[in-house]
Every structure is written in structure tokens, then in C-alpha cells.
Design a protein around this motif. Structure first.
Motif, PDB file in Angstrom:
ATOM      1  N   GLY A  87       0.803  -1.217   0.000  1.00  0.00           N
ATOM      2  CA  GLY A  87       0.000   0.000   0.000  1.00  0.00           C
ATOM      3  C   GLY A  87       0.838   1.270   0.000  1.00  0.00           C
ATOM      4  O   GLY A  87       1.795   1.400  -0.758  1.00  0.00           O
ATOM      5  N   MET A  88       0.501   2.207   0.870  1.00  0.00           N
ATOM      6  CA  MET A  88       1.174   3.507   0.930  1.00  0.00           C
ATOM      7  C   MET A  88       2.637   3.392   1.352  1.00  0.00           C
ATOM      8  O   MET A  88       3.393   4.349   1.231  1.00  0.00           O
ATOM      9  CB  MET A  88       0.424   4.445   1.882  1.00  0.00           C
ATOM     10  N   PHE A  89       3.059   2.231   1.840  1.00  0.00           N
ATOM     11  CA  PHE A  89       4.442   2.041   2.274  1.00  0.00           C
ATOM     12  C   PHE A  89       5.377   1.710   1.108  1.00  0.00           C
ATOM     13  O   PHE A  89       6.595   1.698   1.270  1.00  0.00           O
ATOM     14  CB  PHE A  89       4.528   0.943   3.339  1.00  0.00           C
ATOM     15  N   GLU A  90       4.803   1.456  -0.072  1.00  0.00           N
ATOM     16  CA  GLU A  90       5.610   1.122  -1.251  1.00  0.00           C
ATOM     17  C   GLU A  90       6.642   2.222  -1.527  1.00  0.00           C
ATOM     18  O   GLU A  90       6.301   3.407  -1.568  1.00  0.00           O
ATOM     19  CB  GLU A  90       4.710   0.971  -2.483  1.00  0.00           C
ATOM     20  N   GLU A  92       8.926   3.358   0.297  1.00  0.00           N
ATOM     21  CA  GLU A  92       9.407   4.058   1.491  1.00  0.00           C
ATOM     22  C   GLU A  92      10.549   3.275   2.146  1.00  0.00           C
ATOM     23  O   GLU A  92      10.805   2.129   1.813  1.00  0.00           O
ATOM     24  CB  GLU A  92       8.259   4.258   2.486  1.00  0.00           C
ATOM     25  N   ASN A  97       8.630  -0.050   8.386  1.00  0.00           N
ATOM     26  CA  ASN A  97       7.923  -1.304   8.635  1.00  0.00           C
ATOM     27  C   ASN A  97       7.564  -1.398  10.111  1.00  0.00           C
ATOM     28  O   ASN A  97       8.304  -0.893  10.964  1.00  0.00           O
ATOM     29  CB  ASN A  97       8.801  -2.516   8.264  1.00  0.00           C
ATOM     30  N   PHE A 111      -0.753  -3.723   6.831  1.00  0.00           N
ATOM     31  CA  PHE A 111      -0.701  -2.977   5.564  1.00  0.00           C
ATOM     32  C   PHE A 111      -2.072  -2.789   4.926  1.00  0.00           C
ATOM     33  O   PHE A 111      -2.243  -1.914   4.080  1.00  0.00           O
ATOM     34  CB  PHE A 111       0.275  -3.646   4.592  1.00  0.00           C
ATOM     35  N   ASP A 113      -4.604  -1.508   6.264  1.00  0.00           N
ATOM     36  CA  ASP A 113      -5.079  -0.179   6.660  1.00  0.00           C
ATOM     37  C   ASP A 113      -4.495   0.936   5.793  1.00  0.00           C
ATOM     38  O   ASP A 113      -4.942   2.083   5.871  1.00  0.00           O
ATOM     39  CB  ASP A 113      -4.730   0.091   8.132  1.00  0.00           C
ATOM     40  N   TYR A 114      -3.504   0.600   4.979  1.00  0.00           N
ATOM     41  CA  TYR A 114      -2.837   1.592   4.129  1.00  0.00           C
ATOM     42  C   TYR A 114      -2.938   1.227   2.650  1.00  0.00           C
ATOM     43  O   TYR A 114      -2.103   1.613   1.841  1.00  0.00           O
ATOM     44  CB  TYR A 114      -1.364   1.716   4.545  1.00  0.00           C
ATOM     45  N   GLY A 115      -3.980   0.458   2.297  1.00  0.00           N
ATOM     46  CA  GLY A 115      -4.216   0.117   0.904  1.00  0.00           C
ATOM     47  C   GLY A 115      -3.479  -1.120   0.419  1.00  0.00           C
ATOM     48  O   GLY A 115      -3.486  -1.411  -0.783  1.00  0.00           O
TER      49      GLY A 115
END
Length: 195
Positions: A87-90, A92, A97, A111, A113-115
Motif C-alpha cells: 500500500g502507501m508504504f511502497e 518508502e 515497517n 498494511f 489499513d494503508y491500501g
């Protein structure tokens, strides 16, 4: 008929080198990653495998690794074994993590919760895809190049967590399983780049 699965992680990528979360995003193999794949190719050549079918994740880093392992050979790309979507962590830093034990990808539903995907979703889709590959292949051996998160979650499906924690999921590691009647039995993990 009992079949054998060789499930392989791709070689090092630019994002691996920069310690960025990769997931559904992609980045190219580094020179080290290509060298790791060459070492793994030598290991596989030594096995003298025959009667095999080749598969890769749909992501470039996996297909590029497979093309080094088996140059000029036909293979099938499969979405079901692409990496976990974060999700939005891609893209980053891996420092973002959630806290966890080193080398253990027990992210649960974090994850989602962040898409991104839950661990359960990743495990279900990769298990379904790998089961279908083995079930429908007419070959004795199936070789599939995938990703660290997929290897971890697939191993966790068939092994207790304490056994999974002992596996080195480094770039170009190989997990060997036997398959029969929709069940997988873990045989061994192999790390050709350190052996």
C-alpha cells in the motif's frame, strides 16, 4: 505422482540495496543481483534437472532472475506469486515497517489499513497459485521465481513458525518442497550464493 517445487527468490534489486520497501513496486536487479542469479544458475545446472516447467512472478525482478537462470527458455508469468502489496508504504524506507523480529514477516493486517494486503491474503493467493501450478503441470519439477514475502508466507503455511525462523530468505535462496494431492512437504532451504 509426487512432484518437486523449487521456489526461488529473485536476486538483489536497487530497492533491496537502498533498503526501500518494494512490494508491488519494482526496481531493477543490481550487478550483485545478476551475479547472485548466475551463482544460482550454476547450482541448478549442477542438479541436471530435467522434465521441468518454469514460472515467474509478473514482476520484472523475478522474470529477469529467471531469464538468467534459464536463458532462452519459455516460462509462464503468474500474478498469484507477485510480492506482497504494501500500500502507501511502497517505495518508502524499510525503517517504516512495523516492529518485528529480524527476518520475520509477521505483519498480520497492518498494511491493509494503508491500501495493501493482509498476511492472510498473501498466503492464500500464493498457496492457490503454487498449488495450481503443481496440480496442472505435466512435469516432474516446477521451478518458480518469486519474492521474499511470498517465500516466507508459503513456508509458514506448511511449517511451524519456529522452523520458518531458521530459514535464510536472502536473495536467490531456494525452498524445495515435495507436492502430492494438494499438500506440500518442506524438504530443505538452499542458499547457493553462500554455499
Amino acid at each position: 505422482m509426487t512432484k518437486t517445487l523449487y521456489l526461488i527468490r529473485h536476486g538483489q534489486t536497487l530497492f533491496n540495496q537502498k533498503k526501500q520497501i518494494q512490494g508491488a513496486s519494482d526496481s531493477p536487479l543490481t550487478e550483485l543481483g545478476k551475479s547472485q542469479a548466475e551463482k544460482t544458475k550454476r547450482y541448478l545446472d549442477h542438479l541436471k534437472l530435467s522434465n521441468y516447467e518454469l514460472f515467474s512472478s509478473t514482476q520484472e525482478r523475478a522474470s529477469d532472475t529467471l531469464e538468467i537462470l534459464f536463458p532462452n527458455e519459455a516460462y509462464t508469468r503468474v500474478k498469484g506469486i507477485k510480492e506482497w502489496h504494501f500500500g502507501m508504504f511502497e517505495g518508502e524506507s524499510e525503517l517504516l515497517n512495523p516492529p518485528r523480529e529480524k527476518g520475520v514477516a509477521l505483519f498480520g493486517k497492518f498494511f491493509a489499513d494503508y491500501g495493501g494486503e493482509t498476511a492472510e491474503e498473501v498466503q492464500a493467493r500464493s498457496t492457490d497459485a503454487l498449488t495450481n501450478m503443481l496440480k496442472h503441470s505435466d512435469n516432474q519439477n516446477v521451478i518458480a521465481v518469486s519474492h521474499g514475502g511470498i517465500l516466507f508466507m508459503f513456508a509458514l503455511k506448511w511449517l511451524p513458525i519456529e522452523e520458518v525462523k531458521k530459514i535464510n530468505f536472502g536473495n536467490c535462496c531456494i525452498l524445495k518442497f515435495e507436492y502430492e494431492a494438494d499438500e506440500f512437504r518442506f524438504i530443505e532451504s538452499i542458499n547457493p550464493i553462500v554455499n
